[in-house]
Design a protein around this motif. Structure first.
Motif, PDB file in Angstrom:
ATOM      1  N   GLY A 136       0.355 -15.974 -29.679  1.00  0.00           N
ATOM      2  CA  GLY A 136       0.815 -17.338 -29.452  1.00  0.00           C
ATOM      3  C   GLY A 136       0.274 -18.338 -30.450  1.00  0.00           C
ATOM      4  N   ALA A 137      -0.756 -17.945 -31.213  1.00  0.00           N
ATOM      5  CA  ALA A 137      -1.323 -18.835 -32.223  1.00  0.00           C
ATOM      6  C   ALA A 137      -0.451 -18.836 -33.473  1.00  0.00           C
ATOM      7  CB  ALA A 137      -2.751 -18.398 -32.566  1.00  0.00           C
ATOM      8  N   ASP A 138      -0.678 -19.796 -34.352  1.00  0.00           N
ATOM      9  CA  ASP A 138       0.061 -19.868 -35.610  1.00  0.00           C
ATOM     10  C   ASP A 138      -0.515 -18.915 -36.652  1.00  0.00           C
ATOM     11  OD1 ASP A 138       1.847 -22.153 -34.895  1.00  0.00           O
ATOM     12  OD2 ASP A 138      -0.073 -23.186 -34.715  1.00  0.00           O
ATOM     13  N   LEU A 139      -1.830 -18.721 -36.620  1.00  0.00           N
ATOM     14  CA  LEU A 139      -2.518 -17.835 -37.552  1.00  0.00           C
ATOM     15  C   LEU A 139      -3.539 -17.018 -36.789  1.00  0.00           C
ATOM     16  CD1 LEU A 139      -3.273 -20.416 -40.406  1.00  0.00           C
ATOM     17  CD2 LEU A 139      -1.464 -18.687 -40.415  1.00  0.00           C
ATOM     18  N   ARG A 140      -3.824 -15.812 -37.309  1.00  0.00           N
ATOM     19  CA  ARG A 140      -4.815 -14.946 -36.698  1.00  0.00           C
ATOM     20  C   ARG A 140      -5.809 -14.480 -37.760  1.00  0.00           C
ATOM     21  NH1 ARG A 140      -0.477 -15.348 -34.271  1.00  0.00           N
ATOM     22  NH2 ARG A 140       0.494 -14.907 -36.301  1.00  0.00           N
ATOM     23  N   ILE A 141      -7.100 -14.667 -37.475  1.00  0.00           N
ATOM     24  CA  ILE A 141      -8.169 -14.176 -38.340  1.00  0.00           C
ATOM     25  C   ILE A 141      -8.972 -13.180 -37.517  1.00  0.00           C
ATOM     26  CG2 ILE A 141     -10.232 -14.793 -39.654  1.00  0.00           C
ATOM     27  CD1 ILE A 141      -9.017 -17.568 -40.056  1.00  0.00           C
ATOM     28  N   ALA A 142      -9.171 -11.980 -38.049  1.00  0.00           N
ATOM     29  CA  ALA A 142      -9.796 -10.924 -37.251  1.00  0.00           C
ATOM     30  C   ALA A 142     -10.879 -10.203 -38.037  1.00  0.00           C
ATOM     31  CB  ALA A 142      -8.746  -9.911 -36.792  1.00  0.00           C
ATOM     32  N   HIS A 143     -11.834  -9.636 -37.299  1.00  0.00           N
ATOM     33  CA  HIS A 143     -12.828  -8.752 -37.894  1.00  0.00           C
ATOM     34  C   HIS A 143     -12.145  -7.430 -38.243  1.00  0.00           C
ATOM     35  CE1 HIS A 143     -16.311  -6.087 -38.254  1.00  0.00           C
ATOM     36  NE2 HIS A 143     -17.029  -7.180 -38.453  1.00  0.00           N
ATOM     37  N   PRO A 144     -12.521  -6.787 -39.349  1.00  0.00           N
ATOM     38  CA  PRO A 144     -11.881  -5.512 -39.704  1.00  0.00           C
ATOM     39  C   PRO A 144     -11.954  -4.460 -38.602  1.00  0.00           C
ATOM     40  CG  PRO A 144     -13.179  -6.341 -41.542  1.00  0.00           C
ATOM     41  CD  PRO A 144     -13.482  -7.232 -40.377  1.00  0.00           C
ATOM     42  N   ASP A 145     -13.019  -4.518 -37.784  1.00  0.00           N
ATOM     43  CA  ASP A 145     -13.185  -3.519 -36.723  1.00  0.00           C
ATOM     44  C   ASP A 145     -12.670  -3.989 -35.363  1.00  0.00           C
ATOM     45  OD1 ASP A 145     -14.377  -1.765 -38.508  1.00  0.00           O
ATOM     46  OD2 ASP A 145     -16.387  -2.555 -38.139  1.00  0.00           O
ATOM     47  N   SER A 146     -12.023  -5.144 -35.317  1.00  0.00           N
ATOM     48  CA  SER A 146     -11.436  -5.582 -34.054  1.00  0.00           C
ATOM     49  C   SER A 146     -10.337  -4.601 -33.644  1.00  0.00           C
ATOM     50  CB  SER A 146     -10.862  -6.999 -34.193  1.00  0.00           C
ATOM     51  OG  SER A 146      -9.904  -7.038 -35.232  1.00  0.00           O
ATOM     52  N   ARG A 147      -9.942  -4.656 -32.376  1.00  0.00           N
ATOM     53  CA  ARG A 147      -8.950  -3.693 -31.875  1.00  0.00           C
ATOM     54  C   ARG A 147      -7.802  -4.421 -31.204  1.00  0.00           C
ATOM     55  NH1 ARG A 147     -10.975  -0.476 -27.785  1.00  0.00           N
ATOM     56  NH2 ARG A 147     -12.792  -1.816 -27.476  1.00  0.00           N
ATOM     57  N   PHE A 148      -6.594  -3.982 -31.543  1.00  0.00           N
ATOM     58  CA  PHE A 148      -5.375  -4.574 -30.997  1.00  0.00           C
ATOM     59  C   PHE A 148      -4.545  -3.484 -30.326  1.00  0.00           C
ATOM     60  CE2 PHE A 148      -6.625  -7.309 -34.466  1.00  0.00           C
ATOM     61  CZ  PHE A 148      -6.331  -8.584 -34.030  1.00  0.00           C
ATOM     62  N   ALA A 149      -3.993  -3.814 -29.169  1.00  0.00           N
ATOM     63  CA  ALA A 149      -3.088  -2.870 -28.503  1.00  0.00           C
ATOM     64  C   ALA A 149      -2.304  -3.589 -27.419  1.00  0.00           C
ATOM     65  CB  ALA A 149      -3.864  -1.699 -27.890  1.00  0.00           C
TER      66      ALA A 149
END
Length: 286
Positions: A136-149
Motif C-alpha cells: 500500500g506504500a508508494d515505495l518500499r525499502i527492505a533489508h536484503p535478508d527480509s522475507r516476503f510472502a
C-alpha cells in the motif's frame, strides 16, 4: 523533536518531526501480527495524517524484529468458522473509503489516500497481511535478508488486503500469480530483483527516514501532484493523463512553493560553481 499526534493508538505509534510522519506498528512481542484492532488503528492513523498539512512524507515500519508477520494466530479460528463474506474478524464490510469497503483492505488502501509519499521500511518478515500493508506504500525499502510472502493459499483463502490488485502492478501478472499461487517466501534481494522493493538497505528504517526527510524539504504541492498523477496512470486513458499533467503544471507554476524551489536550486548550483547537473553527468560518463 518528535511528538506523538492524536489520536493515540494501542497497537501503533505515530510521530511527526520536521514534516516527516513515522507510523510504527508496536506489537513486537507478536512480530507485529495483525488483528482487527491493528486494522482500525492503521485506518485511523492514515486518516489523521490526511488532515496534517505540515506532513510531507510518511514512513511505515514495525518495531522489533519484523515489519509484520501477518494475521495474528488468534484470528484464524474466525476464518475457519466463516461461511460468508461478512463473518470472521478479518472480513468487515462497512462504509466505502476510497475504493475499499472491507476494514482489512482499508488498512492498506488508506496509504494511497494520504496525499504525500508513503515509504514502507521492511526489516525482517513481511508476510501475508504484513506484505500487503507494504504494498500500500508508494515505495518500499527492505533489508536484503527480509522475507516476503503471501501465504494465504496455504490456509485455503486468498490475499484479501488489496494484494491481488496491487502486486501485479509492481511485478507483473505472471510473477504475481506465481507468488500468490505458490505462497513461496522470497528474501529482500529477490524482492528487489523482481521490482517488489525499490531499494535495499542494511538499516531500512534509517534509510527510509533519510529519504523522507529529503522529500520533506521539497514542495508539498509538487509531491502531492506527482503521486496523484502516477496513480492516475493506472485508471485513465493516456490522453486524460496527459491533460492532467498539464493541469497540474499550471497549478504549480508561479506559486510561492515553486518560486522557493527555483531559488533553492539556483543557490545550490551557484554553490557548486554554477555547473548544471547535465555537465556533472557528462563528466562522470567520460
Amino acid at each position: 523533536m518528535s511528538a506523538p499526534i492524536v489520536p493515540i493508538h494501542a497497537t501503533l505509534e505515530t510521530t511527526v518531526a520536521q514534516g516527516v510522519a513515522h507510523v510504527e506498528l508496536d506489537r513486537p512481542a507478536s512480530l507485529n501480527s495483525l488483528t482487527r484492532e491493528v486494522f482500525e488503528d492503521l485506518v485511523e492513523a492514515g486518516c489523521a495524517l490526511r488532515e496534517r498539512a505540515e506532513v510531507r512524507a510518511v514512513v511505515l515500519s514495525g518495531r522489533g524484529r519484523a515489519f509484520s508477520a501477518g494475521l495474528d494466530v488468534s484470528e484464524f479460528a474466525g476464518l475457519a468458522e466463516a461461511t460468508g463474506p461478512e463473518r470472521g474478524s478479518a472480513v468487515v464490510l462497512g462504509e466505502q473509503m476510497g475504493a475499499a469497503r472491507a476494514l482489512a483492505q482499508q488498512a492498506v488502501h488508506v496509504w494511497s489516500l494520504v496525499e504525500v509519499p508513503v515509504i514502507a521500511a521492511v526489516n525482517g518478515p513481511a508476510l501475508g497481511g504484513g506484505m500487503q500493508i507494504a504494498l500500500g506504500a508508494d515505495l518500499r525499502i527492505a533489508h536484503p535478508d527480509s522475507r516476503f510472502a503471501l501465504m494465504e493459499t496455504k490456509w485455503g483463502i486468498i490475499p484479501d488486503m488489496c494484494g491481488t490488485q496491487l502486486l501485479p502492478r509492481l511485478v507483473g501478472q505472471g510473477m504475481a500469480k506465481r507468488l500468490i499461487l505458490t505462497a513461496e517466501t522470497i528474501d529482500g534481494t529477490e524482492a528487489h530483483r523482481i521490482g517488489l522493493v525499490e531499494e535495499l538497505a542494511e538499516a531500512p528504517v534509517e534509510r527510509a527516514l533519510e529519504l523522507a526527510a529529503d522529500l520533506a524539504g521539497r514542495s508539498r504541492s509538487a509531491l502531492v501532484h506527482a503521486k496523484s498523477l502516477v496513480d492516475l496512470a493506472y485508471r485513465v486513458p493516456l490522453a486524460d493523463g496527459l491533460d492532467a499533467e498539464q493541469q497540474a503544471l499550471s497549478e504549480l507554476l508561479g506559486t510561492e512553493e515553486q518560486r522557493s524551489a527555483v531559488v533553492a536550486q539556483l543557490a545550490l548550483l551557484s554553490s557548486r560553481g554554477g555547473r548544471g547537473e547535465r555537465d556533472r553527468t557528462a563528466d562522470r560518463e567520460h
